[in-house]
Enzyme design. Structure first.
Site, PDB file in Angstrom:
ATOM      1  N   ARG A  94       0.083   5.168  16.969  1.00  0.00           N
ATOM      2  CA  ARG A  94      -0.262   6.206  15.987  1.00  0.00           C
ATOM      3  C   ARG A  94       0.104   7.623  16.411  1.00  0.00           C
ATOM      4  O   ARG A  94       0.643   8.381  15.595  1.00  0.00           O
ATOM      5  CB  ARG A  94      -1.748   6.122  15.603  1.00  0.00           C
TER       6      ARG A  94
ATOM      7  N   ASP B 188       0.820  -1.219   0.000  1.00  0.00           N
ATOM      8  CA  ASP B 188       0.000   0.000   0.000  1.00  0.00           C
ATOM      9  C   ASP B 188       0.853   1.268   0.000  1.00  0.00           C
ATOM     10  O   ASP B 188       0.636   2.177  -0.808  1.00  0.00           O
ATOM     11  CB  ASP B 188      -0.913   0.048   1.237  1.00  0.00           C
TER      12      ASP B 188
ATOM     13  N   SER C 118      -5.561  -8.938   7.443  1.00  0.00           N
ATOM     14  CA  SER C 118      -4.888  -7.648   7.538  1.00  0.00           C
ATOM     15  C   SER C 118      -4.235  -7.578   8.912  1.00  0.00           C
ATOM     16  O   SER C 118      -4.895  -7.726   9.939  1.00  0.00           O
ATOM     17  CB  SER C 118      -5.924  -6.530   7.360  1.00  0.00           C
TER      18      SER C 118
ATOM     19  N   ASP D  37      -7.360   4.386  12.408  1.00  0.00           N
ATOM     20  CA  ASP D  37      -6.001   4.917  12.296  1.00  0.00           C
ATOM     21  C   ASP D  37      -5.935   6.246  11.552  1.00  0.00           C
ATOM     22  O   ASP D  37      -5.152   7.126  11.903  1.00  0.00           O
ATOM     23  CB  ASP D  37      -5.086   3.882  11.646  1.00  0.00           C
TER      24      ASP D  37
HETATM   25  N1  ARG Z   1      -8.738  -2.331  15.769  1.00  0.00           N
HETATM   26  C1  ARG Z   1      -7.460  -1.949  16.261  1.00  0.00           C
HETATM   27  C2  ARG Z   1      -7.379  -0.453  16.409  1.00  0.00           C
HETATM   28  O1  ARG Z   1      -8.119   0.258  15.809  1.00  0.00           O
HETATM   29  C3  ARG Z   1      -6.307  -2.498  15.436  1.00  0.00           C
HETATM   30  C4  ARG Z   1      -6.330  -2.192  13.975  1.00  0.00           C
HETATM   31  C5  ARG Z   1      -5.094  -2.681  13.330  1.00  0.00           C
HETATM   32  N2  ARG Z   1      -5.164  -2.821  11.905  1.00  0.00           N
HETATM   33  C6  ARG Z   1      -5.125  -3.985  11.247  1.00  0.00           C
HETATM   34  N3  ARG Z   1      -5.142  -3.958   9.954  1.00  0.00           N
HETATM   35  N4  ARG Z   1      -5.090  -5.127  11.854  1.00  0.00           N
HETATM   36  O2  ARG Z   1      -6.551   0.035  17.151  1.00  0.00           O
END
Ligand code: ARG
Length: 415
Positions: free
Chosen positions: A96, A16, A176, A125
């Site tokens: 983040r 990506d 993912s 995110d």
């Molecule tokens: N749901 C979690 C969060 O928003 C983790 C997201 C991580 N992304 C992934 N593609 N697994 O913090």
């Protein structure tokens, strides 16, 4: 001639963000600085660098942010007891704001006018990045290419090939994934059916707790004012301590979570987490607080922990609300020092021993053996006063006016 505008992209080295480098420079005319922030992912750095350059980045910068991540993000969340919706220790969510800060710092160093990230428009995110960057420097433009073009995987591979970038991306994994030292998450694929049990390949850090054959092991974790500092008596840096607990806990099948979670954008999603170190440390820290905080402190702090988890999850790290809460949490940790002993085995971390120099646990008060200093006769007077309001109210109001649902729970003769 106008100088070419410069942008700093948060670069993972994956498909990506590699596509994003090409697209941002080719279609949008940016000079792209690719910034890889290492918070504990396994991808190899030489590959990241060559990929970024191949895709057209003017430079690829790599920052090892693991220590900062643990000391200034994960450990404060640990001290606060910040667990989202009773399960998720917030690995991705905590990384983040640090990334947002580093993007802004590097943008300033590089004289860039924009930053970019590879988040989609469906997740949390994007919010965490955007709100973080906007707060730290409202003057920076934020570009989110994947949110704009939403190219499928095959299209991205084709697009890169067309421009002479032929990288063996390998098979797309079934999920993912996002991971850092505080935990790993897997979503999408078959996991999108909440009825489907996670297949074995959804897990990577942890042994199957049902079949793990390892004999149980003991570990002692020492905290200094809420921060973990020693493992089995040896002083360890944050990275070594968390790495060790991830390995040890993972081998014993500790730290698996299967959660239906509420995203900030209103979507419910199914997440599989693995967070051995985070789960062990939260378990130990909670046990130490039970020894060193009063009942009232424990009660309020639990609520504050929920609030803290919400603000982390919802991207409000750089807020006054956070500063206020952090001040409270910091104050509560003044006496949270001591050692917790845990038994690790069969998917569980069980607290089996605790000691703390400022412990509120008083053996002479608690004991049923010789040496009891508690005055049992005084309990009678205490109960007399404590129960007074209930006795008065029962006499004047309660009899005969019970709601239907309570009658069954009352002694005979009072219904
Ligand atoms: N749901 C979690 C969060 O928003 C983790 C997201 C991580 N992304 C992934 N593609 N697994 O913090």
């Amino acid at each position: 001639m106008e100088p070419v505008p410069k942008l700093v992209l948060a670069y993972s080295g994956g498909l990506d963000t590699t596509t994003a480098i090409k697209w941002l420079s080719l279609e949008r005319g940016w000079e792209v600085v690719a910034l890889n922030i290492d918070v504990g992912k396994s991808r190899e750095q030489p590959v990241i660098e060559s990929r970024g350059v191949a895709a057209g980045a003017v430079s690829v910068r790599i920052i090892d942010a693991r220590d900062d991540f643990l000391r200034y993000f994960a450990f404060p969340a640990l001290a606060a007891g910040a667990i989202y919706q009773d399960a998720y220790p917030l690995a991705t969510a905590l990384a983040r704001p640090l990334m947002a800060k580093l993007l802004v710092d590097v943008a300033h160093e590089e004289g860039a006018t924009a930053v970019a990230h590879g988040c989609t428009g469906k997740g949390n995110d994007q919010v965490r990045f955007d709100v973080g960057v906007q707060t730290l420097d409202p003057g920076l433009e934020i570009v989110a290419p994947t949110r704009e073009y939403a190219m499928a995987r095959e299209t991205q591979i084709e697009y890169l090939k067309e421009h002479g970038i032929d990288i063996p991306w390998g098979q797309k994994g079934p999920y993912s994934i996002d991971e850092n030292m505080w935990g790993r998450s897997a979503e999408a694929g078959v996991l999108e059916d909440p009825w489907v049990e996670p297949p074995a390949d959804a897990y990577e850090w942890t042994a199957d707790p049902e079949t793990v054959s390892l004999a149980p092991e003991y570990v002692e974790i020492e905290f200094d004012r809420g921060m973990p500092v020693r493992l089995d008596g040896a002083e360890l840096g944050a990275i070594a301590l968390v790495e060790r607990l991830n390995e040890l806990g993972g081998a014993h099948g500790i730290g698996r979570l299967d959660q239906i979670e509420d995203r900030l954008v209103g979507i419910k999603s199914r997440e599989i987490y693995e967070a051995p170190a985070a789960i062990i440390l939260h378990t130990a820290h909670r046990a130490l607080e039970a020894m060193t905080l009063s009942k009232n402190q424990l009660r309020l702090k639990k609520q504050i922990g929920v609030e803290y988890s919400e603000l982390i999850y919802n991207g409000l790290w750089f807020s006054a609300h956070h500063q206020d809460i952090a001040a409270y949490v910091g104050s509560t940790q003044r006496h949270v020092s001591g050692v917790i002993r845990l038994r690790l085995g069969r998917g569980r971390a069980t607290v089996v021993g605790r000691k703390a120099p400022d412990s509120l646990y008083d053996h002479a008060l608690a004991t049923y053996d010789k040496g009891d200093t508690y005055d049992q006769a005084a309990a009678v007077g205490f109960i007399n006063i404590w129960g007074l309001q209930t006795r008065v109210q029962a006499r004047k109001q309660l009899l005969g006016s019970l709601p239907e649902t309570l009658k069954i729970a009352m002694p005979r003769g009072q219904e």
